[in-house]
Design a protein around this motif. Structure first.
Motif: not given
Lengths: 429, 429
Positions: B180-182, B187-188, B209-220
């Protein structure tokens, strides 16, 4: 982790890699006692040799950090609990394996000075001094270099990236364990201290082997882990004994005799499963051919270089020639093993001899394929006795890629020991 | 772990699965506030429905343990810190999302009684009471059943076997994260509370997810994790609103209007990204066809059943028909996603609409293939409003395999909402 432990950890100036003098291989202590009795005043130099020149240790590892780690090892001395364990524990079924005079000496020992110099992209690291003292540098020096190299690679990784790295390594090991647990009556020990990924990782691997293999896991070469986990400490003797004995030989006749002198001394000290022949220092074929008859009565042979199946076949023929029953003999394989090879050798030799395995680097440091450029793959780093009382040492082994020593001396040894053509084997670790 | 923590842990009679009233989905609280305002005296019954009848929950899970966990949830009330967070935090950019009258009610709330009965190899578990109270049972009840089933499977595993199981699951998730980081500008969000493997595992997945995707991980969607980890709490509304509104409808005309009444109430309360249409309760096609024009002005649509690409195409055509610019609209995919499907949908719709993903069970509970008989694979367990003021509820969705309600009511709803042929999709989770 509680707050006090955390504060205590913060008090370390460094995060020490080796925290105990018994975080070393058991056979080092057995050999050390033997050397302490027979050659305590021999001057020996140990030297680090990186057989994998493509790994630029001096570029990866900061010299200051390396010195801190080595200095920390020099600050260590035997703790009361460690001393109690060595004095009171049973090793190979024997009480008081370590004699009071040796223990008294060991209890006050601190490791001698080291000499460290950067040469190009590599380090020259040597240890000079009395043999029983300098020999104890080998294992911790290797463990420090392997772990510092690993730390350098891991330095910029994120917390979860690291967790997943270890998750992958754990899964990799467990898949090997699941393969090995299919094998009934396997006998296998951890021999992976020197080139381990780290102390904690070795400790994890040992515990995973214990849970996965139960009684088929016979123990560990690491004294500290054996003590902490209440396991058998495993190991007998290594090439350094014949290498130093040979270097001290006055002439060719004495040289030819030196490997047998080692085992004569050993014969006096040890019995049973500690009577293991390591025949390959100057070529297995010649060693066995010229061996005295009493040696055929020993318990077994450890195969540590060359093609392992060929080495075992040679040993079997030798026992048969000497009128011994090979099915009563123990063959320990310990060279560059991985689980596929272990299963293969097990099936090939079970029933014909008693088979056992000393599994090293690919047990405690198989991080191959887990980071880019394979930057965590184990590599072939050794720390060897290179001279004794001013004479260079030589090792031939059954694999010319593992030979070491000055060229003219190698030629002399080959002549004296009658070593002919050898098959080169790739040295993985 | 320090000694005091350990002793404190030993004081628990059980190891509680749900330890907080806000260990639930954010949209439950949003909807609860809406229900509290508009329908606080409606009597609703929620019921557990195991769509995977091959998983014999009553054989796997001890009834006494299940009761202990449910009783523990009934003992919970909002803590001061949780209340402070709900009152003081910004949600979807808005302060005081939760109004003082609602918070006052919530601060004294304890969940109402449950009814549990074993029927064959399954449990009948129902919750009857005032809608704003019973609706808060859905998520913790599901989480308890999923985790107790997992604990039953893990019960006899060894310590290292367990470590390797989690190592494998972590690796599996991380490989998805690496995939997914590719994807640039993904926005996930995590939508995986209800069918998670366990609370700790969900928490780990969120951090990875937070470490791997950074700001692209929008929350929980999980409020407790959002609070503890300082993340955005994510979610809008669910099928239970139109299902209950529809069950309360006095006649067919009122029934046809019910789904729009829900959104009219929502329109009054919320703006911006909270104005998300969930169109599939009684068929997306009919819903959009008959929708009032003001609904086309909403921010976006959540696709939660049927073929997701087809659903998005339908939404795009609808916006175009209503003179809206689809590239300004948000499409949230949230049904049975895994990372392959996410990447595929991302590439298919990026540029045509604003794309976002709510990733649920296969984020927080993908233990498929990791134990024999796939005994840890997630399964399709739901907990739904089955009646309101004595009238049965009905859900059709865009997938006939997800339809629920009495047969004659399903037929009536299909007639009222003009639902024709539907394509059946396999329900994985």
């Amino acid at each position: 982790m509680d707050i006090a432990t955390r504060v205590w950890n913060h008090k370390w100036k460094i995060d020490p890699i080796v925290r105990s003098l018994i975080d070393t291989d058991f056979y080092k202590l057995l050999m050390c006692q033997s050397v302490f009795r027979n050659h305590r005043d021999t001057n020996v130099t140990f030297s680090l040799i990186n057989r994998s020149s493509e790994v630029p240790l001096a570029k990866l590892i900061d010299e200051g950090e390396l010195r801190e780690q080595l200095d920390h090892i020099r600050s260590l001395s035997l703790t009361r609990g460690e001393s109690t364990w060595l004095r009171g524990n049973t090793f190979y079924g024997k009480r008081q394996m370590f004699r009071p005079d040796f223990m008294k000496w060991f209890e006050t020992l601190q490791l001698p000075a080291y000499h460290l110099e950067r040469v190009g992209d590599q380090y020259e690291l040597t240890f000079e001094g009395k043999w029983p003292e300098v020999m104890l540098w080998e294992i911790p020096a290797l463990a420090v270099l392997m772990e510092l190299r690993g730390r350098a690679v891991l330095h910029d990784m994120g917390k979860f990236e690291l967790q997943v790295l270890y998750a992958r390594a754990a899964t990799k090991l467990w898949e090997k364990v699941e393969h090995l647990r299919q094998v009934p009556d396997l006998k296998i020990a951890d021999f992976g201290t020197r080139r381990r990924h780290s102390f904690l990782w070795q400790d994890w691997c040992v515990q995973a082997m214990l849970e996965g293999l139960g009684k088929n896991f016979t123990g560990t070469s690491n004294c500290l882990i054996a003590k902490n986990r209440d396991l058998e400490a495993i190991g007998t003797n290594a090439h350094e004994l014949p290498m130093v004995y040979a270097a001290l030989a006055k002439d060719d006749a004495a040289l030819a005799q030196a490997p047998y002198d080692v085992l004569a001394d050993w014969h006096e000290e040890h019995s049973g499963n500690l009577r293991m022949i390591l025949p390959d220092t100057y070529g297995t074929d010649g060693f066995l051919k010229h061996a005295p008859d009493w040696l055929a009565g020993w318990t077994g042979i450890r195969i540590d270089s060359g093609d392992p199946a060929a080495g075992a076949e040679t040993a079997i023929r030798w026992w048969q020639d000497r009128g011994e029953d090979p099915t009563k003999k123990l063959v320990i394989f310990s060279d560059g093993l991985d689980e596929q090879k272990i299963v293969e050798l097990y099936h090939q030799f079970t029933g014909r001899v008693r088979v056992s395995f000393g599994w090293g680097t690919l047990l405690t440091n198989d991080f191959r394929g887990l980071v880019p450029n394979d930057a965590l793959a184990p590599f072939s780093l050794v720390c060897k006795a290179v001279s004794a009382n001013g004479n260079p040492t030589v090792k031939l082994s059954d694999n010319p890629n593992k030979a070491m020593g000055p060229a003219e001396e190698i030629a002399r040894y080959k002549r004296v020991f009658g070593v002919g053509e050898q098959v080169a084997q790739k040295v993985v670790v």
